[in-house]
Design an enzyme around this catalytic site. Structure first.
Site, PDB file in Angstrom:
ATOM      1  N   TYR A 154       0.541   1.211   0.570  1.00 45.43           N
ATOM      2  CA  TYR A 154       1.698   1.034   0.507  1.00 45.43           C
ATOM      3  C   TYR A 154       2.283   0.382   1.663  1.00 45.43           C
ATOM      4  O   TYR A 154       3.274  -0.906   1.733  1.00 45.43           O
ATOM      5  CB  TYR A 154       2.645   2.620   0.505  1.00 45.43           C
ATOM      6  CG  TYR A 154       3.865   2.106  -0.085  1.00 45.43           C
ATOM      7  CD1 TYR A 154       4.421   1.944  -1.299  1.00 45.43           C
ATOM      8  CD2 TYR A 154       4.968   2.584   0.969  1.00 45.43           C
ATOM      9  CE1 TYR A 154       5.721   1.649  -1.644  1.00 45.43           C
ATOM     10  CE2 TYR A 154       6.453   2.452   0.795  1.00 45.43           C
ATOM     11  CZ  TYR A 154       6.621   1.984  -0.680  1.00 45.43           C
ATOM     12  OH  TYR A 154       7.793   1.763  -0.965  1.00 45.43           O
ATOM     13  N   LYS A 158       4.025  -3.417   1.953  1.00 44.77           N
ATOM     14  CA  LYS A 158       5.228  -3.646   2.198  1.00 44.77           C
ATOM     15  C   LYS A 158       5.171  -4.892   3.243  1.00 44.77           C
ATOM     16  O   LYS A 158       6.106  -5.596   3.521  1.00 44.77           O
ATOM     17  CB  LYS A 158       6.179  -2.402   2.370  1.00 44.77           C
ATOM     18  CG  LYS A 158       6.176  -1.731   1.146  1.00 44.77           C
ATOM     19  CD  LYS A 158       6.874  -2.341   0.217  1.00 44.77           C
ATOM     20  CE  LYS A 158       7.214  -1.572  -1.162  1.00 44.77           C
ATOM     21  NZ  LYS A 158       8.123  -2.117  -2.101  1.00 44.77           N
TER      22      LYS A 158
HETATM   23  N1  LIG Z   1      12.824   5.192  -3.065  1.00 49.14           N
HETATM   24  C1  LIG Z   1      12.653   4.614  -1.923  1.00 49.14           C
HETATM   25  O1  LIG Z   1      12.883   5.753  -0.694  1.00 49.14           O
HETATM   26  C2  LIG Z   1      12.257   3.336  -1.338  1.00 49.14           C
HETATM   27  C3  LIG Z   1      12.346   3.219   0.069  1.00 49.14           C
HETATM   28  C4  LIG Z   1      11.925   1.937   0.603  1.00 49.14           C
HETATM   29  C5  LIG Z   1      11.485   1.026  -0.649  1.00 49.14           C
HETATM   30  N2  LIG Z   1      11.756   1.430  -1.883  1.00 49.14           N
HETATM   31  C6  LIG Z   1      10.891   0.123  -2.947  1.00 49.14           C
HETATM   32  O2  LIG Z   1      12.236  -0.013  -3.643  1.00 49.14           O
HETATM   33  C7  LIG Z   1      11.526  -0.558  -5.163  1.00 49.14           C
HETATM   34  C8  LIG Z   1      12.125   0.373  -6.163  1.00 49.14           C
HETATM   35  O3  LIG Z   1      11.813   1.673  -5.966  1.00 49.14           O
HETATM   36  P1  LIG Z   1      12.562   2.857  -6.805  1.00 49.14           P
HETATM   37  O4  LIG Z   1      12.666   3.883  -5.306  1.00 49.14           O
HETATM   38  O5  LIG Z   1      14.066   2.455  -7.131  1.00 49.14           O
HETATM   39  O6  LIG Z   1      11.634   3.649  -7.727  1.00 49.14           O
HETATM   40  P2  LIG Z   1      11.509   4.009  -9.241  1.00 49.14           P
HETATM   41  O7  LIG Z   1      10.326   4.437  -9.208  1.00 49.14           O
HETATM   42  O8  LIG Z   1      12.834   4.611  -9.271  1.00 49.14           O
HETATM   43  O9  LIG Z   1      11.497   2.583  -9.770  1.00 49.14           O
HETATM   44  C9  LIG Z   1      10.672   1.344  -9.881  1.00 49.14           C
HETATM   45  C10 LIG Z   1      10.548   1.002 -11.208  1.00 49.14           C
HETATM   46  O10 LIG Z   1       9.553  -0.188 -11.270  1.00 49.14           O
HETATM   47  C11 LIG Z   1       8.969   0.047 -12.502  1.00 49.14           C
HETATM   48  N3  LIG Z   1       7.577  -0.522 -12.310  1.00 49.14           N
HETATM   49  C12 LIG Z   1       6.600   0.004 -11.849  1.00 49.14           C
HETATM   50  N4  LIG Z   1       5.438  -0.692 -12.002  1.00 49.14           N
HETATM   51  C13 LIG Z   1       5.705  -1.906 -12.599  1.00 49.14           C
HETATM   52  C14 LIG Z   1       5.162  -3.028 -13.083  1.00 49.14           C
HETATM   53  N5  LIG Z   1       3.780  -3.416 -12.911  1.00 49.14           N
HETATM   54  N6  LIG Z   1       5.784  -4.135 -13.452  1.00 49.14           N
HETATM   55  C15 LIG Z   1       7.151  -4.020 -13.732  1.00 49.14           C
HETATM   56  N7  LIG Z   1       7.887  -3.019 -13.445  1.00 49.14           N
HETATM   57  C16 LIG Z   1       7.161  -1.742 -12.673  1.00 49.14           C
HETATM   58  C17 LIG Z   1       8.942   1.338 -12.961  1.00 49.14           C
HETATM   59  O11 LIG Z   1       8.734   1.591 -14.261  1.00 49.14           O
HETATM   60  C18 LIG Z   1      10.417   1.989 -12.512  1.00 49.14           C
HETATM   61  O12 LIG Z   1      11.302   1.807 -13.450  1.00 49.14           O
HETATM   62  C19 LIG Z   1      10.021  -0.291  -4.972  1.00 49.14           C
HETATM   63  O13 LIG Z   1       9.304  -1.183  -4.460  1.00 49.14           O
HETATM   64  C20 LIG Z   1       9.960   0.884  -3.599  1.00 49.14           C
HETATM   65  O14 LIG Z   1       8.594   0.559  -3.017  1.00 49.14           O
HETATM   66  C21 LIG Z   1      11.866   2.376  -2.325  1.00 49.14           C
END
Ligand SMILES: NC(=O)c1ccc[n+]([C@@H]2O[C@H](COP(=O)([O-])OP(=O)(O)OC[C@H]3O[C@@H](n4cnc5c(N)ncnc54)[C@H](O)[C@@H]3O)[C@@H](O)[C@H]2O)c1
Length: 260
Positions: A154, A158
């Site tokens: 991860y 990133k």
């Molecule tokens: N939640 C956190 O604390 C956090 C922190 C930093 C970064 N992020 C990043 O933010 C982004 C969104 O994460 P989130 O927290 O909203 O997670 P989430 O799990 O709520 O949403 C992620 C979405 O991406 C979709 N997805 C997964 N694989 C996919 C693919 N191959 N093709 C298309 N869609 C796909 C999933 O179905 C889901 O709807 C991610 O890149 C995550 O790494 C999240």
């Protein structure tokens, strides 16, 4: 006048969490929004929510790690809305575990979706973005800036997104396509559900993830969606190649101490 009137915005992974909130906010701001999501149920629901509130949206089933699916998504976007003004590379997964027992399959999955997906979607959208100028926003993470034990794939995915951001920004600046990244801290979304399910002391996790932010709360998806809105709007036309850290102050602290 809304900040995104007339814009066509693609949000990957827009069926949940940060992506869904970004889709809803950008639609409220006047954009026509493509919900590019691998989960058909969640993607359809997000697009329907936008349509029900009077916005413009279409769901296109897309696995961002699948080159052909990404190409088809871009073609369908252009057939439906005629142009692309912004791409938000948000789709992502988080698989973790000690490196010595982390499978090659899991490594590939994390890198292919998080980093590879951002590359494939950017490459496919750039010809359309270059026609009139536009913006790409890559949703990276504070994991791009710090080492977290047990999160090699991860963290690497990133960190790669931040490097990709700078390269794409340089390559596309002459065509007025701006490329920026956002590094969120902990945001309350379903991304954490499988970690919390394994946890024997959810209250401890709740406290740690909250208190690791000097502002003493985890983020909400809207905190990130608002940053995305800014970076794809005409309010940021001289910003490219940069990373906006949206983390409640987490990255500014060396260690925590209190004078109370
Ligand atoms: N939640 C956190 O604390 C956090 C922190 C930093 C970064 N992020 C990043 O933010 C982004 C969104 O994460 P989130 O927290 O909203 O997670 P989430 O799990 O709520 O949403 C992620 C979405 O991406 C979709 N997805 C997964 N694989 C996919 C693919 N191959 N093709 C298309 N869609 C796909 C999933 O179905 C889901 O709807 C991610 O890149 C995550 O790494 C999240």
């Amino acid at each position: 006048m809304n900040t995104l009137d007339g814009h066509v915005v693609i949000v990957t992974g827009a069926g949940s969490g940060i992506g869904k909130e970004t889709a809803l906010l950008t639609a409220r701001e006047g954009a026509s929004v493509v919900v590019a999501e691998v989960d058909a149920k969640k993607g359809t629901a997000a697009a329907n929510e936008i349509l029900a509130s009077g916005g413009q949206s279409v769901f296109i089933e897309t696995d961002v790690a699948d080159e052909d699916a990404v190409a088809a998504m871009v073609t369908e976007t252009l057939n439906t809305f005629g142009c692309i003004d912004a791409l938000v590379n948000n789709a992502g997964i988080d698989l973790e575990g000690p490196t010595t027992s982390f499978s090659t399959e899991n490594w590939k999955q994390v890198i292919d979706i998080n980093l590879g997906g951002a590359f494939l979607c950017s490459r496919a959208c750039l010809p359309a973005l270059r026609r009139q100028g536009g913006a790409i926003v890559n949703i990276a993470s504070v994991h791009a800036n710090f080492g977290f034990a047990g999160a090699a794939a991860y963290d690497a995915s990133k960190g790669g997104m931040v490097s990709l951001t700078r390269s794409l920004a340089m390559e596309n600046a002459p065509d007025q396509v701006r490329v920026n990244a956002i590094c969120p801290g902990y945001i309350d979304t379903p991304l954490w559900d499988h970690f919390l399910a394994q946890e024997s002391d959810p209250e401890k996790i709740d406290r740690i993830t909250r208190d690791s932010h000097p502002l003493r709360r985890r983020g909400i998806p809207l905190d990130i969606a608002q940053a995305v809105r800014f970076l794809i709007s005409n309010e940021s036309t001289w910003i490219t190649g940069t990373t906006l850290v949206v983390d409640g102050g987490m990255g500014a602290q060396f260690f925590q101490r209190s004078f109370d």
